[in-house]
Design a protein around this motif. Structure first.
Motif, PDB file in Angstrom:
ATOM      1  N   VAL B 111       0.837  -1.197   0.000  1.00 32.34           N
ATOM      2  CA  VAL B 111       0.000   0.000   0.000  1.00 32.34           C
ATOM      3  C   VAL B 111       0.878   1.255   0.000  1.00 32.34           C
ATOM      4  CG1 VAL B 111      -1.681   1.324   1.329  1.00 32.34           C
ATOM      5  CG2 VAL B 111      -1.960  -1.145   1.096  1.00 32.34           C
ATOM      6  N   GLY B 112       1.932   1.256   0.833  1.00 33.43           N
ATOM      7  CA  GLY B 112       2.819   2.408   0.920  1.00 33.43           C
ATOM      8  C   GLY B 112       3.489   2.715  -0.407  1.00 33.43           C
ATOM      9  N   THR B 113       4.111   1.686  -1.006  1.00 34.31           N
ATOM     10  CA  THR B 113       4.811   1.877  -2.280  1.00 34.31           C
ATOM     11  C   THR B 113       3.852   2.368  -3.366  1.00 34.31           C
ATOM     12  OG1 THR B 113       6.204   0.014  -1.663  1.00 34.31           O
ATOM     13  CG2 THR B 113       6.345   0.746  -3.942  1.00 34.31           C
ATOM     14  N   ALA B 114       2.693   1.715  -3.445  1.00 39.85           N
ATOM     15  CA  ALA B 114       1.727   2.080  -4.480  1.00 39.85           C
ATOM     16  C   ALA B 114       1.275   3.525  -4.301  1.00 39.85           C
ATOM     17  CB  ALA B 114       0.532   1.134  -4.441  1.00 39.85           C
ATOM     18  N   LEU B 115       1.005   3.943  -3.055  1.00 33.44           N
ATOM     19  CA  LEU B 115       0.512   5.309  -2.817  1.00 33.44           C
ATOM     20  C   LEU B 115       1.574   6.348  -3.146  1.00 33.44           C
ATOM     21  CD1 LEU B 115      -1.678   4.985   0.411  1.00 33.44           C
ATOM     22  CD2 LEU B 115      -2.395   5.145  -1.982  1.00 33.44           C
ATOM     23  N   VAL B 116       2.843   6.076  -2.776  1.00 34.30           N
ATOM     24  CA  VAL B 116       3.923   7.028  -3.067  1.00 34.30           C
ATOM     25  C   VAL B 116       4.049   7.225  -4.579  1.00 34.30           C
ATOM     26  CG1 VAL B 116       6.442   7.313  -3.051  1.00 34.30           C
ATOM     27  CG2 VAL B 116       5.252   6.645  -0.950  1.00 34.30           C
ATOM     28  N   ILE B 117       4.094   6.121  -5.319  1.00 34.45           N
ATOM     29  CA  ILE B 117       4.267   6.215  -6.773  1.00 34.45           C
ATOM     30  C   ILE B 117       3.046   6.854  -7.431  1.00 34.45           C
ATOM     31  CG2 ILE B 117       4.512   4.854  -8.885  1.00 34.45           C
ATOM     32  CD1 ILE B 117       6.449   3.103  -7.463  1.00 34.45           C
ATOM     33  N   GLU B 118       1.854   6.470  -6.965  1.00 40.79           N
ATOM     34  CA  GLU B 118       0.629   7.051  -7.513  1.00 40.79           C
ATOM     35  C   GLU B 118       0.601   8.567  -7.267  1.00 40.79           C
ATOM     36  OE1 GLU B 118      -1.490   5.323  -9.214  1.00 40.79           O
ATOM     37  OE2 GLU B 118      -3.316   6.529  -9.315  1.00 40.79           O
ATOM     38  N   CYS B 120       3.197  10.564  -6.878  1.00 48.88           N
ATOM     39  CA  CYS B 120       4.182  11.180  -7.771  1.00 48.88           C
ATOM     40  C   CYS B 120       3.608  11.345  -9.175  1.00 48.88           C
ATOM     41  CB  CYS B 120       5.443  10.319  -7.863  1.00 48.88           C
ATOM     42  SG  CYS B 120       6.458  10.353  -6.396  1.00 48.88           S
ATOM     43  N   PHE B 121       2.924  10.300  -9.641  1.00 48.49           N
ATOM     44  CA  PHE B 121       2.365  10.349 -10.985  1.00 48.49           C
ATOM     45  C   PHE B 121       1.308  11.427 -11.111  1.00 48.49           C
ATOM     46  CE2 PHE B 121       4.318   6.482 -12.568  1.00 48.49           C
ATOM     47  CZ  PHE B 121       4.417   6.804 -13.904  1.00 48.49           C
ATOM     48  N   ARG B 122       0.430  11.525 -10.088  1.00 49.82           N
ATOM     49  CA  ARG B 122      -0.631  12.533 -10.160  1.00 49.82           C
ATOM     50  C   ARG B 122      -0.046  13.932 -10.086  1.00 49.82           C
ATOM     51  NH1 ARG B 122      -5.913   9.781  -7.231  1.00 49.82           N
ATOM     52  NH2 ARG B 122      -5.805   7.930  -8.535  1.00 49.82           N
TER      53      ARG B 122
END
Lengths: 233, 129
Positions: B111-118, B120-122
């Motif tokens: 969850v942490g990794t996905a949220l950080v990358i998401e 950044c993308f947004r």
């Protein structure tokens, strides 16, 4: 029957049994397609149950199936292909990828440490659990550096892969992730090779991002270990 | 020579898998000889990436073999998990705690990794305009 023939027959039996169970689990997964029918999870539990009921030892089992584990090496080499296919996308977003890997590695080591401390696990068990989210060879190197038990680490790494490949699917369902980078990276970061194999089934981009993240996270943890070691002892 | 190899390799999936095994074996031997803390498979992957980038090796030489191996990669993990058979002490409260750490930890990491990358993308999508 001489003991040698006996052990060879058992080795052949375990190799056949593993392949047959895997084949059946693939067919079941194609039919049902739920996260709990994941072939890795089903094959693992079925083999474990069979080995228990036949009172087999790990030595007997691995004798017939070690060649399967060896194939993980060539499979890692094979990841060059999907990564090369996605090279343009990776080149465009390398900074986001780097931020994700640093954040993911920090969260992985930190969360293991905090959870193991809260549950009052022994120090050696706690250290062995730290590198569980990177692939086995890296995790063993890390475990040796910080003073864990490499054997135990290897077991925890594989269980993480099995559990993570299934949990990742659950996370995908719960989080509304728009970018394929986030969807792929969570598998590569949380569940190394097993997660990456799962991510390939989600999509080609997800699979190659997961493969790249898995390798880079492994390298990152091996680089971090010598720095962390004095703080943990 | 290059063309002939290409035609031969492009046709046969098993030959491609044998090629991948050969690359891995060579790198594993090298890593052992130099006592590096990096797995041979990772060195092999970097070597193959370099060969692809230099144009000496074409994608078609390995694409069928590599997808064959990667499709069944999950199976290769199963035998290693059976090491549990030799750790009966883990079938206890301690084992349950370890399982809790693994499950909860893995969820947090994912969850942490996905949220950080998401995030950044947004952020980058908003600032690109």
């Amino acid at each position: 029957m001489p003991a040698e023939v006996h052990s060879i027959l058992w080795a052949v039996f375990w190799a056949m049994a593993t392949l047959v169970i895997y084949g059946i689990s693939l067919l079941t997964h194609r039919r049902l397609g739920r996260w709990w029918t994941s072939p890795l999870l089903v094959t693992w539990l079925a083999c474990l149950a069979l080995a228990f009921s036949l009172h087999a030892t790990y030595g007997e089992y691995i004798k017939g199936t070690h060649w399967l584990v060896t194939l993980l090496g060539p499979a890692t080499v094979a990841f060059a292909m999907p990564i090369y296919e996605q090279r343009d996308m990776i080149r465009r977003h390398w900074l986001i990828l780097a931020i994700g890997i640093v954040a993911g590695t920090t969260i992985a080591i930190g969360s293991s440490w905090v959870l193991a401390s809260v549950l009052n696990l022994s120090p050696s068990l706690r250290l062995s659990l730290l590198p569980r989210s990177v692939s086995t060879p890296f995790a063993i190197a890390f475990s040796q550096d910080v003073g864990g038990i490499p054997e135990l680490t290897a077991t925890c790494v594989v269980i993480t892969g099995v559990v993570g490949a299934a949990l990742g699917e659950l996370v995908l369902k719960l989080l509304p992730l728009r970018s394929s980078f986030a969807r792929g990276a969570l598998f590569g970061m949380g569940a190394h090779g097993a997660g990456t194999a799962r991510a390939r089934q989600v999509g080609a981009e997800e699979g190659s991002v997961a493969g790249l993240v898995m390798v880079l996270a492994g390298l990152a943890s091996v680089l971090v270990a010598p720095i962390l070691a004095p703080c943990l002892r | 020579m290059l063309r002939k190899t290409g035609i031969l390799m492009g046709r046969n999936r098993w030959l491609q898998i044998a090629g991948l095994i050969a690359i891995w074996w060579a790198c594993e031997t090298l890593v052992r000889a130099l006592a590096l803390p990096i797995p041979g498979g990772v060195v092999g992957m970097i070597v193959l990436l370099a060969l692809l980038a230099s144009g000496r090796v074409r994608m078609a030489w390995f694409s069928r073999g590599s997808s064959g191996l990667l499709d069944h990669m999950l199976l290769f993990f199963v035998p290693a998990t059976m090491a549990l058979l030799d750790h009966p002490e883990l079938f206890s409260l301690t084992g349950l705690k370890v399982l809790v750490v693994i499950c909860a930890g893995t969820l947090i990491v994912m969850v942490g990794t996905a949220l950080v990358i998401e995030a950044c993308f947004r952020w980058s999508a908003r600032h690109a305009r």
